[in-house]
Each structure stands twice: as C-alpha cells, then as structure tokens.
Design a protein around this motif. Structure first.
Motif, PDB file in Angstrom:
ATOM      1  N   ALA A  71       0.830  -1.207   0.000  1.00 44.79           N
ATOM      2  CA  ALA A  71       0.000   0.000   0.000  1.00 44.79           C
ATOM      3  C   ALA A  71       0.865   1.259   0.000  1.00 44.79           C
ATOM      4  CB  ALA A  71      -0.932  -0.005   1.207  1.00 44.79           C
ATOM      5  N   PHE A 118      -5.063  -0.961  -3.093  1.00 39.52           N
ATOM      6  CA  PHE A 118      -5.125   0.230  -2.264  1.00 39.52           C
ATOM      7  C   PHE A 118      -5.069   1.492  -3.118  1.00 39.52           C
ATOM      8  CE2 PHE A 118      -3.212   3.526   0.404  1.00 39.52           C
ATOM      9  CZ  PHE A 118      -4.100   3.519   1.461  1.00 39.52           C
ATOM     10  N   GLN A 119      -4.137   1.541  -4.060  1.00 40.13           N
ATOM     11  CA  GLN A 119      -3.974   2.760  -4.846  1.00 40.13           C
ATOM     12  C   GLN A 119      -5.162   3.003  -5.773  1.00 40.13           C
ATOM     13  OE1 GLN A 119      -1.846   4.936  -4.142  1.00 40.13           O
ATOM     14  NE2 GLN A 119      -0.624   3.665  -2.767  1.00 40.13           N
ATOM     15  N   LYS A 122      -8.454   3.914  -3.112  1.00 44.01           N
ATOM     16  CA  LYS A 122      -8.291   4.591  -1.824  1.00 44.01           C
ATOM     17  C   LYS A 122      -9.147   5.852  -1.690  1.00 44.01           C
ATOM     18  CE  LYS A 122      -4.292   7.292  -3.101  1.00 44.01           C
ATOM     19  NZ  LYS A 122      -2.882   7.556  -2.962  1.00 44.01           N
ATOM     20  N   ARG A 128     -12.203   6.034   4.623  1.00 45.01           N
ATOM     21  CA  ARG A 128     -12.190   5.067   3.538  1.00 45.01           C
ATOM     22  C   ARG A 128     -10.783   4.492   3.358  1.00 45.01           C
ATOM     23  NH1 ARG A 128     -14.272   6.105  -2.611  1.00 45.01           N
ATOM     24  NH2 ARG A 128     -13.186   4.353  -3.548  1.00 45.01           N
ATOM     25  N   GLN A 129      -9.772   5.382   3.462  1.00 47.99           N
ATOM     26  CA  GLN A 129      -8.400   4.915   3.322  1.00 47.99           C
ATOM     27  C   GLN A 129      -8.044   3.945   4.438  1.00 47.99           C
ATOM     28  OE1 GLN A 129      -6.234   8.593   3.094  1.00 47.99           O
ATOM     29  NE2 GLN A 129      -6.411   8.650   0.861  1.00 47.99           N
ATOM     30  N   LEU A 132      -9.648   0.614   3.768  1.00 49.76           N
ATOM     31  CA  LEU A 132      -8.941  -0.052   2.691  1.00 49.76           C
ATOM     32  C   LEU A 132      -7.565  -0.539   3.152  1.00 49.76           C
ATOM     33  CD1 LEU A 132     -10.047  -0.605  -0.021  1.00 49.76           C
ATOM     34  CD2 LEU A 132      -8.780   1.315  -0.940  1.00 49.76           C
ATOM     35  N   GLY A 133      -6.948   0.234   4.041  1.00 57.05           N
ATOM     36  CA  GLY A 133      -5.675  -0.202   4.617  1.00 57.05           C
ATOM     37  C   GLY A 133      -5.849  -1.509   5.377  1.00 57.05           C
ATOM     38  N   VAL A 185      -2.789   2.976   8.518  1.00 57.96           N
ATOM     39  CA  VAL A 185      -3.172   3.849   7.406  1.00 57.96           C
ATOM     40  C   VAL A 185      -4.003   5.010   7.927  1.00 57.96           C
ATOM     41  CG1 VAL A 185      -4.491   3.975   5.266  1.00 57.96           C
ATOM     42  CG2 VAL A 185      -2.948   2.076   5.646  1.00 57.96           C
ATOM     43  N   ALA A 189      -3.029   8.787   7.350  1.00 56.45           N
ATOM     44  CA  ALA A 189      -3.944   9.685   6.640  1.00 56.45           C
ATOM     45  C   ALA A 189      -4.119  10.982   7.416  1.00 56.45           C
ATOM     46  CB  ALA A 189      -5.293   8.991   6.441  1.00 56.45           C
ATOM     47  N   LEU A 196       0.884   8.132   1.674  1.00 58.24           N
ATOM     48  CA  LEU A 196      -0.028   7.136   1.116  1.00 58.24           C
ATOM     49  C   LEU A 196      -0.020   7.113  -0.409  1.00 58.24           C
ATOM     50  CD1 LEU A 196      -3.010   7.511   3.584  1.00 58.24           C
ATOM     51  CD2 LEU A 196      -1.218   5.809   3.561  1.00 58.24           C
TER      52      LEU A 196
END
Lengths: 209, 308
Positions: A71, A118-119, A122, A128-129, A132-133, A185, A189, A196
């Motif tokens: 990630a 992830f990318q 995201k 949300r990040q 997803l992390g 993450v 963030a 990230l």
C-alpha cells in the motif's frame, strides 16, 4: 513464516529465483532511478517494523506487513521485500539461501496485489483509506498464507497436511494484520497523507530516463 | 486402508513415543534460544560504521578464498543439497557442512542462532508429517490402540527427517559463506558476478539504516513503556502498535530525503568506491571445482540408491 532451505523441490526453488528476479527487475524499472537510495532507507524501516511482535494470547506473532508495504510503496514494494529478505538471511539468520526466490514471491506478489488494490480504490476520505488499509493488511497476509500453502503443496501429496496446518496457523495473523493495517493507514492519513501515495514509483508508461 | 504394514501398539505408547519426544524437542529449542540470546547480546550500542558481519578477520581457507568463487560454489552446492532425496546422502552433506564450519572457524553462537531460526518451521514438518503423509503400498504405519485415524506413518517421518537434515546442512553453510568476508566485499563479489551494482548499494544502505531505525524503534518503545503502555491481547494494543509503526514510517520517510541529500553533498553519483580489488588465483578455482564435483557425486549416489 518463511520457508527454510531443503523443503521445496529443486525445480520450484530455481523457478522461484527466476520469477522473482524478473519481478525485481520490473520493480526497479518502475522506481525512479533517483529514488532507489531512498527506497533502500525505507526498506530498513519496513524491516524494523516487521520485527515488532504483537501478543496473541499466551504467544506472540510478528507482523508480515506484506499488504502495508504494498500500500505504501506500490510497484517498488517487490524490490523492498526482496532486499528485506536478503538482509534477513544475512543478519538475522532467518530465511534460506535456496528458498530466497520462493520467499520473495510468497511475500512480494501479495504486496503488489494489495498495493494495486489500495492505490486504485483509496479515494480521498481518511476513513475510507483506513478501511482499505485494513483490507490490504488482511488480504496481504491471506494471500501470503495461500502462497505458502501452494508452494509447500508442490512437494507432493505428502506435504498437503503440513500445508493445510500452515494455512490454519495464519488465521490470527490475518486478523491482527487487518487491524494494524487499518490503524496504521488511518494514522498516516491524519498525520502525513503524502506517504499514502507511492512516492518512489514512476507512472506506468512514463519514459524511462 | 491399502496394503501397508500396520504395527499395532497399545495406547500408552503414544505419550511415550510421540508426545514426550515432542515436548522435549520444544523445551530444548526454547531453552537453547534463551541461552543463545543471552550470549549474543552482551551490550548495547555496537559500532554502526563497522558491520558485525565482518567480525571475522581470521585467515582460514574460507577467508582467503576468492569471494566470487565462494559465492558461486556455496550457492550451487546448496541447490545440489536441495535436490537430494535420500537420508544417507543428506547425512553425508551434513557431514560436509560440519567440516566447512570447522574449517571456517565459525562462531558457535551465530551458528546456533541460525539453527534456532529455522527450528520452528522444520519442527512443524517433524511433528505434522508422520501423521498426515498418505499411506502408500509398502509403508509402515504404527497405530496406537484404537486410534485408527491417527496412523503414524514411518515414511512420513523419514521424509521429514530428510528435510530437516537438508535444511540444517544448508543453514550451516551460511556462516562460512557470509561471515568470512566483510559485507561490502561480499556485495562487491556479487556485483562482479553480474548482480546489478545498484542492488548491492541498496543492501548496504538498508543494512546501515536498519540499525539506525532499530535504535529509534527501541527508544520509541521505551517511551511508550514509561508512559504505562503494556502489550496485551486487545484492540487498544493493536492501535498503539499501529501508531508506533505509522510514526516509524513518517520519521523514516523524512529521513530518506536528508540521507540522500547528505550522500549527494559528499559526491555520490550512483556509485560507491570499490572496497577491494579481486584477483582470482588458481587455488580458488580448484577449491570451487573440487567442492562442486563432490556435490555432483552426492546427487549421483542419491539417484543411484533410489533406483537400486
């Protein structure tokens, strides 16, 4: 969990070396030439992070961080993981010589998959990040565990029992990695969102200088 | 069940023959690992500029051996060991590894640490394989009491033992391979063998900063403990660990820029100076050739025994 020497059939060890060298070369090409020394320093950070032990009941597990590495480093993650494994056999006595290629595939392919996941998805919202992390963390160790079982199963029918039990032993690791991935993450963030984005990779299709 | 020799033993043999040896094995590994770790960390703050890998300034056969020959020979020979299938040949390889260990005057503590590192993975095979290997014609299976489903397959045990011996034989070679030359020299040798120079450089850099970050991580962990953090099995611990990792990444990331600037300020242009000039002597090649012939002989005998 790393595969030690003498376990895998020789064809698998050699194939593992070939495939992981090709992937490492691809990973180098996808990394900015200027950023390679920086990636080396970052590899050291991931290495130290993977030494952290998390208590689990009476024992403790250490983190694989395949998903999180993917990630944060994107396509450069494969190179970072390969270097980390070589260092590990030099320094910390873990990991084998002949199984190095197979181990790099086992950790590196999930990292690439999670990095892509992830990318791609995201978005911009920190929550949300973080979610997803967590997904990337859990998926990273799930895929590593499946790869481990698949590699062991190449040894033939006699290895199936060990492969199944190795797979089952990863269930707590998957849960812990998911939680740690989400929290890490989430922290990044809030604290340093630019981490990230994979800072060292060039965009696909950009001319190679 | 297919045609297999089944040996029935009373149920009380199960603890005597299986469970007790397992407990002894686990206890021995635990004990040894505690012993090795107390022996190997006498004090903190080692000198970062001198990698501990080059503690060996000795002059054994392995120290004088050309690093390129050493790398190729041991790597190829390790693959040859992987190809062995017979216990006897694996034992012969183990004997050869022990000889190499003596010849290289390897540090017993470091060898022990390497063996302990694979102990967990290898014991998994020793414990699980005899019970899970499928029964084939001609196998010998020991059944304890009425526990039919828990057959102890001797072929599985032999296979697991072979794997263990092969793993140990290769692991024993790691110290003669890596600890008999300084790390920059070993990496230089790899570069001369065609591994891209950048890989060696990155390894050196990671190796250097690994110590820096370990030190930093230890300081951060000490700070957390002072503030009352104790590791437990709960979500709060995971959250604290995650913040710890996040902080480690942030600090390291900021550091990468400073490191790179400092390197450039000192004239880094994508190369490090060469640590040594390598010269190949006839003795180096003869040693490499002789060793590899030995490896081929092992494989040959292995296959011969298998057919006969």
């Amino acid at each position: 969990m790393h595969i030690s020497d003498g376990v895998l059939p020789i064809s698998v060890t050699i194939g593992g070396y070939a495939a992981s060298s090709a992937l490492a070369a691809w990973s180098v090409r996808r990394t900015e030439a200027e950023a390679l020394p920086k990636l080396a320093v970052m590899t050291a950070a991931f290495f130290v992070a993977s030494l952290v032990h998390v208590p689990f009941g009476p024992t403790s597990v250490h983190l694989l961080l395949a998903g999180l590495t993917g990630a944060l480093l994107g396509a450069s993650a494969f190179l970072a993981i390969g270097l980390g494994l070589i260092l590990q056999s030099l320094l910390f006595q873990f990991g084998g010589l002949t199984a190095l290629g197979a181990n790099a595939l086992m950790m590196g392919l999930p990292a690439l998959a999670c990095g892509w996941l992830f990318q791609t998805f995201k978005g911009a919202a920190p929550t949300r990040q973080a979610v997803l992390g967590g997904v990337a963390g859990a998926a990273g160790s799930t895929l590593s565990a499946i790869a481990l079982a698949a590699l062991l199963a190449t040894g033939g029918e006699d290895f199936f029992g060990v492969a199944k039990i190795a797979l089952a032993a990863h269930v707590p690791v998957i849960l812990i990695e998911g939680a740690v991935g989400a929290f890490t993450v989430g922290f990044l963030a809030r604290v340093k969102p630019e981490l990230l984005k994979p800072a060292f990779t060039r965009r696909a299709g950009a001319p190679h200088g | 069940m297919v045609d297999a020799d089944i040996i029935g033993l009373p149920l009380w043999y199960l603890p005597a023959l299986v469970i007790v040896p397992m407990i002894v094995l686990v206890a021995a590994i635990k004990r040894l690992s505690r012993f090795a770790h107390t022996r190997s960390t006498p004090g903190e703050a080692p000198d970062w500029s001198v990698p501990p890998v080059d503690t060996a300034a000795g002059s054994t056969l392995f120290h004088r051996w050309d690093v390129r020959c050493k790398l190729i020979t041991i790597l190829v020979y390790s693959f040859m060991i992987t190809a062995l299938t017979q216990v006897t040949m694996a034992l012969a390889a183990l004997g050869l590894s022990c000889l190499a260990l003596v010849a290289a005057r390897a540090s017993p503590t470091r060898v022990l640490l390497r063996l302990l590192a694979i102990a967990g993975f290898v014991s998994m095979f020793l414990v699980i394989m005899p019970f899970t290997a499928p029964v084939r014609v001609g196998d010998t299976v020991i059944v304890f009491g009425r526990l039919d489903w828990l057959g102890f397959n001797l072929r599985g045990l032999v296979l697991a033992v072979t794997i263990t011996i092969k793993a140990v034989a290769i692991t024993l070679l790691m110290e003669p391979l890596l600890a008999t030359a300084p790390l920059p020299v070993t990496l230089h040798g790899l570069a001369k063998l065609g591994v891209p120079e950048m890989i060696g450089q990155m390894l050196l850099l990671s190796y250097r900063y690994l110590h820096v970050f370990r030190h930093e991580a230890r300081r951060m962990a000490a700070g957390m403990q002072v503030r009352g953090f104790r590791k437990r099995t709960d979500l709060a611990t995971l959250k604290a660990v995650a913040n710890f990792l996040g902080m480690l990444f942030v600090r390291s990331f900021e550091r990468t820029e400073r490191v790179f600037d400092a390197m450039r300020a000192r004239g880094y242009r994508g190369r490090f100076p060469e640590p040594v000039e390598l010269r190949l002597k006839r003795r180096d090649v003869i040693l490499a050739g002789g060793w590899l012939v030995l490896g081929i002989a092992l494989i040959f005998l292995d296959r011969l025994a298998w057919q006969g």
